[in-house]
Scaffold this motif. Sequence first.
Motif: not given
Length: 191
Positions: A66-67, A80-81, A102-103, A151-152
Amino acid sequence: YLAGGGGGGAHAGGTNSRGLGGLGGGGNGGDSSNQATAGTANTGAGAGGDGANSTDEHGQSGGSGVVIITYQTSEITSASGGTLESGSSIPSGYAVRKFTSSGTFQISAGSGNVQYVVVAGGGGSGSQVGGGGGAGGFVTGTKSMSSGSYTVTIGAGGTGANTDTSTRATNGANSEFDDVITLGGGFGAGG
């Protein structure tokens, strides 16, 4: 948010001989009456080790990572995201975004410091009196960010050992936020 502890491996005893998982979602080990359990998703938890004489003699999967990203809305005015979290535990003037897949973390307006928590995937567990998987790596910090796309990557949990196919357990996958990388948890031995 904390990474889960590795699940306890069971030894060759009877009922209730299994080890218990660590705090934060670590899977419990198996025994002759209970199957081992997987690590809880989005905690980086390790899976519980398979026990002696268990019903399936297979390891389990570790929990995915998780992030979490927190920022002041007076500094970063549009972003956003992930999922925008809500609740009374979030201080006024702050926003918290949680990524369970991921996103991209997108800052459309403003700049400032963001606080982050990056948790990698937990390790899969071994079979036939196997060891529990290790918890995924856990990193927290603060960095200055401005408008742009970041990037995540959410690390998957490792897979458990499978005696039917002679497959060994695998490590959890790394998680990333921009240039911050955490390492996946180690797999449990056995099977």
